[in-house]
Design a protein around this motif. Structure first.
Motif, mmCIF file in Angstrom:
data_model
loop_
_atom_site.group_PDB
_atom_site.id
_atom_site.type_symbol
_atom_site.label_atom_id
_atom_site.label_comp_id
_atom_site.label_asym_id
_atom_site.label_seq_id
_atom_site.Cartn_x
_atom_site.Cartn_y
_atom_site.Cartn_z
ATOM 1 N N HIS A 83 0.909 -1.062 0.174
ATOM 2 C CA HIS A 83 -0.112 -0.114 0.125
ATOM 3 C C HIS A 83 1.016 1.102 0.080
ATOM 4 O O HIS A 83 1.535 1.635 1.118
ATOM 5 N N VAL A 84 1.022 1.994 -1.270
ATOM 6 C CA VAL A 84 1.716 2.912 -1.161
ATOM 7 C C VAL A 84 1.053 4.189 -0.522
ATOM 8 O O VAL A 84 0.539 5.141 -1.463
ATOM 9 N N ASN A 85 1.036 4.183 0.676
ATOM 10 C CA ASN A 85 0.201 5.180 1.401
ATOM 11 C C ASN A 85 0.825 6.475 1.832
ATOM 12 O O ASN A 85 0.119 7.152 2.753
ATOM 13 N N ASN A 86 2.266 6.702 1.721
ATOM 14 C CA ASN A 86 3.012 7.789 2.129
ATOM 15 C C ASN A 86 3.150 7.864 3.784
ATOM 16 O O ASN A 86 3.030 8.860 4.235
ATOM 17 N N GLU A 87 2.999 6.794 4.501
ATOM 18 C CA GLU A 87 2.650 7.004 5.822
ATOM 19 C C GLU A 87 4.284 7.204 6.256
ATOM 20 O O GLU A 87 4.272 7.378 7.472
ATOM 21 N N GLY A 88 5.412 6.757 5.763
ATOM 22 C CA GLY A 88 6.668 7.258 5.961
ATOM 23 C C GLY A 88 7.599 6.334 6.446
ATOM 24 O O GLY A 88 7.393 5.014 6.587
ATOM 25 N N VAL A 89 8.926 6.892 6.685
ATOM 26 C CA VAL A 89 9.820 6.125 7.071
ATOM 27 C C VAL A 89 10.005 6.125 8.755
ATOM 28 O O VAL A 89 9.687 7.258 9.086
ATOM 29 N N PHE A 90 10.320 5.259 9.552
ATOM 30 C CA PHE A 90 10.633 5.380 10.859
ATOM 31 C C PHE A 90 11.894 5.727 10.956
ATOM 32 O O PHE A 90 12.827 5.187 10.540
ATOM 33 N N LEU A 91 12.242 6.975 11.634
ATOM 34 C CA LEU A 91 13.747 7.376 12.030
ATOM 35 C C LEU A 91 13.826 7.616 13.684
ATOM 36 O O LEU A 91 13.009 8.322 14.212
ATOM 37 N N ILE A 92 14.799 6.908 14.067
ATOM 38 C CA ILE A 92 15.466 7.058 15.364
ATOM 39 C C ILE A 92 16.685 7.640 15.315
ATOM 40 O O ILE A 92 17.473 7.656 14.485
ATOM 41 N N GLU A 93 16.995 8.852 16.224
ATOM 42 C CA GLU A 93 18.102 9.314 16.664
ATOM 43 C C GLU A 93 18.781 9.093 17.951
ATOM 44 O O GLU A 93 17.931 9.174 18.916
ATOM 45 N N ALA A 94 20.027 8.606 18.073
ATOM 46 C CA ALA A 94 20.577 8.299 19.427
ATOM 47 C C ALA A 94 22.098 8.991 19.366
ATOM 48 O O ALA A 94 22.547 9.110 18.421
ATOM 49 N N THR A 95 22.166 9.080 20.722
ATOM 50 C CA THR A 95 23.786 9.711 20.896
ATOM 51 C C THR A 95 24.598 8.475 21.647
ATOM 52 O O THR A 95 23.649 7.762 22.466
ATOM 53 N N VAL A 96 25.798 8.268 21.505
ATOM 54 C CA VAL A 96 26.573 7.245 21.985
ATOM 55 C C VAL A 96 27.656 7.851 22.682
ATOM 56 O O VAL A 96 28.682 8.396 21.955
ATOM 57 N N PRO A 97 28.013 7.961 23.809
ATOM 58 C CA PRO A 97 29.014 8.623 24.587
ATOM 59 C C PRO A 97 30.405 8.056 24.702
ATOM 60 O O PRO A 97 31.201 7.915 25.569
ATOM 61 N N VAL A 98 30.801 7.343 23.464
ATOM 62 C CA VAL A 98 32.040 6.897 23.385
ATOM 63 C C VAL A 98 32.592 7.245 21.726
ATOM 64 O O VAL A 98 31.791 7.866 21.042
ATOM 65 N N ASP A 99 33.808 6.933 21.529
ATOM 66 C CA ASP A 99 34.268 7.344 20.202
ATOM 67 C C ASP A 99 34.193 6.007 19.333
ATOM 68 O O ASP A 99 34.175 4.797 19.750
ATOM 69 N N LEU A 100 33.998 6.159 18.012
ATOM 70 C CA LEU A 100 33.964 4.897 17.178
ATOM 71 C C LEU A 100 34.995 4.103 17.215
ATOM 72 O O LEU A 100 34.941 2.699 16.955
ATOM 73 N N ALA A 101 36.096 4.499 17.601
ATOM 74 C CA ALA A 101 37.188 3.698 17.728
ATOM 75 C C ALA A 101 37.193 2.714 18.647
ATOM 76 O O ALA A 101 37.787 1.581 18.865
ATOM 77 N N ASP A 102 36.342 3.001 19.715
ATOM 78 C CA ASP A 102 36.328 2.199 20.779
ATOM 79 C C ASP A 102 35.095 0.962 20.737
ATOM 80 O O ASP A 102 35.273 -0.162 21.367
ATOM 81 N N VAL A 103 34.522 1.016 19.355
ATOM 82 C CA VAL A 103 33.466 -0.136 19.350
ATOM 83 C C VAL A 103 33.571 -0.824 17.968
ATOM 84 O O VAL A 103 33.093 -1.870 17.653
ATOM 85 N N LEU A 104 34.631 -0.195 17.218
ATOM 86 C CA LEU A 104 34.796 -0.990 15.813
ATOM 87 C C LEU A 104 35.941 -1.947 16.143
ATOM 88 O O LEU A 104 36.959 -1.806 16.510
ATOM 89 N N VAL A 105 35.501 -3.159 15.748
ATOM 90 C CA VAL A 105 36.606 -4.283 16.120
ATOM 91 C C VAL A 105 36.619 -5.147 14.730
ATOM 92 O O VAL A 105 35.659 -5.713 14.182
ATOM 93 N N ASP A 106 37.562 -4.992 13.942
ATOM 94 C CA ASP A 106 37.998 -5.870 12.572
ATOM 95 C C ASP A 106 36.882 -5.572 11.577
ATOM 96 O O ASP A 106 36.290 -6.470 11.028
ATOM 97 N N GLY A 107 36.460 -4.133 11.423
ATOM 98 C CA GLY A 107 35.297 -3.919 10.661
ATOM 99 C C GLY A 107 33.794 -4.413 11.137
ATOM 100 O O GLY A 107 32.828 -4.280 10.231
ATOM 101 N N ARG A 108 33.638 -4.895 12.306
ATOM 102 C CA ARG A 108 32.461 -5.131 12.890
ATOM 103 C C ARG A 108 32.344 -4.236 14.243
ATOM 104 O O ARG A 108 33.277 -3.830 14.781
#
Length: 431
Positions: A83-108
Motif C-alpha cells: 500500500h503506497v500510502n505515504n505513511e513514512g519512514v521510521f527514524l530514530i536518533e541516538a547519541t553514544v558517549p564513546v568514540d567510534l574507535a572504541d566499538v569498531l573491531v575488525d570491521g564489525r
C-alpha cells in the motif's frame, strides 16, 4: 546509547508521486523474497554531516522511492500487497558517549555494543518498510543503521536508494533525485497460456519435500570475517586459467575450503544457492534501475570429491554453468508459475531458512560486490565500513568490497563452531 528522538518521516512535496494511494500487488519475485527485515550498517568517521542534513537528504530521496514509505497489507483474498500510502519512514536518533574507535573491531561492531539499527519488527504488516537509526558518537562519527523489508526491494534496489540518499545529502537543495523504473507489473507478465517448465515449487518456494536441514542453538553458529587482498584475488584468477569474475573465483575457493573443513564424505553431494539478478536476463530485459525484487537462484551442485579434487577452473565452470541456466526461458517459466498460482488462488511460501539452520553440506551466498562506496558519500567521505548483520544461518556467506584496501574483498560467513578452527587454518591456502 541514549535515544534522543523517534519519529515517522514522511515525504513532503507539492505534487505527490503518481503512485501514492496505489495498492500494488506483490509480484512472484516479491513473494520469493524472504518475509523479513534485512539490517545493514554504514559507518562514517567524524566529522560526519549533521543529522539534519542527513534527514533532509532522506526526505528528498524517499520521494522518488514511494514504496519505501508505504506498508505491507492484505487484500480481501488474503494476498499481500504494497500500500503506497505515504505513511513514512521510521527514524530514530541516538547519541553514544564513546568514540567510534572504541566499538569498531575488525570491521564489525564489538559484541557488547547495542544494535545500531532499529529493533526488527516481529510483524511485517502495518509497520514502516524502511526503518533507520542515526547513531551519533562522541567523536562526531555517525553510524547509520538501516532495516528494510525484503519484499519491498532486493539488494540491487536498496543500493540504488542508498546512492540517491547519499547524493541528496552531498548535493543539497540543487539535487534532483533520478526517477527509478517502478512498474512492478512489467516484471511478471505470464504468457497468454502460462507454461511453467521448471520445478519452481521446490526451488523458489516450499512444497514439503525440500532439503531437511537441522536447526541448532544459535551459539553453535559463529560469524567470521575473512579479508582477501587484491593480490590474493589476482592469484586465484590466475589459477582458474580463464576469464572469470572476482565473485566466481572467490566462491569456488570458499566452497572448496568449507567443504574440506566440514570433512564430508567423498560421495556426498554439496550445492550452493547463488543469488542471480534477473533484470538483464528476462526477455525483454527489465531496466537495471528497476526498484523492487527481481532475483532468482542458481544451484551449482557437485560431489564432495569433485569440489576438493577439481581445479579452480573446474569449480568455477560448475558455478558459471548453473548461473547461465537462469536465462530468459527460466525467468519466463518462473513468471508463468506465478501466473498459474494466482489463477488457482494458491498461497506461495518462499524457501527462507529459519535462524539456527545448518546448511551443511550446502551453502548460500550473496554478493554485495556491486556496492560503490564512493557513491555513498554524504559529503565528508565514503563510509569507512559497511557491516552486514550477524548471520544466523550456518553456511551463509556474503562478499563485500573491502574498506581496508582498494580491490580487496571481505567475506562475512557463518560457520559451525566445530568447523571454525579447520576453516581458519586453510582459508588462505591455495593448495
Amino acid at each position: 546509547m541514549e535515544i534522543t528522538s523517534s519519529t515517522m518521516v514522511k515525504p513532503v512535496c507539492s505534487v505527490p508521486h503518481p503512485l501514492v494511494g496505489e495498492k500494488v500487488p506483490l509480484t512472484v519475485f516479491d513473494r520469493a523474497a524472504a518475509d523479513a527485515f534485512i539490517p545493514t550498517v554504514l559507518v562514517y568517521p567524524g566529522p560526519a554531516p549533521s543529522n539534519e542534513a542527513v534527514k533532509e537528504g532522506l526526505l528528498k530521496a524517499i520521494t522518488a522511492y514511494p514504496h519505501l514509505a508505504g506498508r505491507l497489507a492484505l487484500d480481501d483474498h488474503g494476498r499481500r500487497f504494497l500500500h503506497v500510502n505515504n505513511e513514512g519512514v521510521f527514524l530514530i536518533e541516538a547519541t553514544v558517549p564513546v568514540d567510534l574507535a572504541d566499538v569498531l573491531v575488525d570491521g564489525r561492531m564489538a559484541a557488547d555494543v547495542e544494535d545500531p539499527y532499529p529493533t526488527i519488527p516481529e510483524e511485517s504488516f502495518g509497520v514502516a518498510l524502511l526503518q533507520i537509526q542515526l547513531n551519533r558518537y562522541r567523536c562526531d562519527g555517525l553510524v547509520v543503521g538501516i532495516c528494510s523489508h525484503h519484499q519491498a526491494a532486493d539488494g540491487h534496489s536498496m543500493s540504488m536508494f542508498f546512492t540517491a540518499w547519499a547524493t541528496a545529502v552531498r548535493e543539497g537543495k540543487d539535487f534532483t533525485t533520478p526517477t527509478p523504473f517502478l512498474d512492478r507489473a512489467r516484471t511478471s507478465v505470464p504468457r497468454s497460456t502460462p507454461t511453467p517448465v521448471f520445478n519452481h515449487r521446490s526451488l523458489e518456494f516450499t512444497c514439503g519435500d525440500r532439503d531437511a536441514y537441522a536447526v541448532v542453538p544459535m551459539d553453535r553458529i559463529k560469524n567470521l570475517t575473512v579479508h582477501f587482498t587484491a593480490e590474493f584475488v589476482a592469484d586465484l584468477k590466475a589459477r582458474v586459467g580463464a576469464r572469470c569474475s572476482t565473485f566466481q573465483c572467490l566462491l569456488a575457493h570458499v566452497w572448496k575450503k568449507i567443504t574440506a573443513a566440514r570433512e564430508l564424505k567423498p560421495e556426498e553431494f554439496t550445492k550452493v544457492r547463488v543469488a542471480v539478478n534477473c533484470r538483464g536476463r528476462a526477455s525483454p530485459p527489465v531496466p537495471m534501475d528497476f526498484f523492487g525484487n527481481m532475483v532468482l537462484w542458481a544451484f551449482p551442485r557437485l560431489q564432495v570429491r569433485d569440489v576438493l579434487s577439481s581445479s579452480y577452473g573446474g569449480v568455477v565452470g560448475a558455478i558459471r554453468d548453473a548461473v547461465a541456466r537462469i536465462d530468459d526461458e527460466y525467468v519466463q517459466s518462473f513468471v508463468d508459475f506465478g501466473g498459474v498460482a494466482d489463477a488457482n488462488g494458491e498461497e506461495l511460501v518462499a524457501t527462507a531458512a529459519a535462524a539456527g539452520t545448518m546448511f551443511c553440506p550446502d551453502a548460500e551466498v550473496d554478493s554485495w560486490l556491486g556496492f560503490r562506496f564512493h557513491q555513498l558519500d554524504f559529503g565528508t567521505g565514503a563510509p569507512s565500513a559497511f557491516i552486514p548483520p550477524d548471520l544466523p544461518i550456518e553456511g551463509l556467506m556474503i562478499f563485500v568490497p573491502s574498506r581496508k584496501a582498494n580491490g580487496g574483498v571481505d567475506l562475512f560467513m557463518a560457520v559451525a563452531e566445530e568447523h571454525v578452527a579447520a576453516f581458519e587454518e586453510i582459508i588462505y591456502s591455495l593448495d
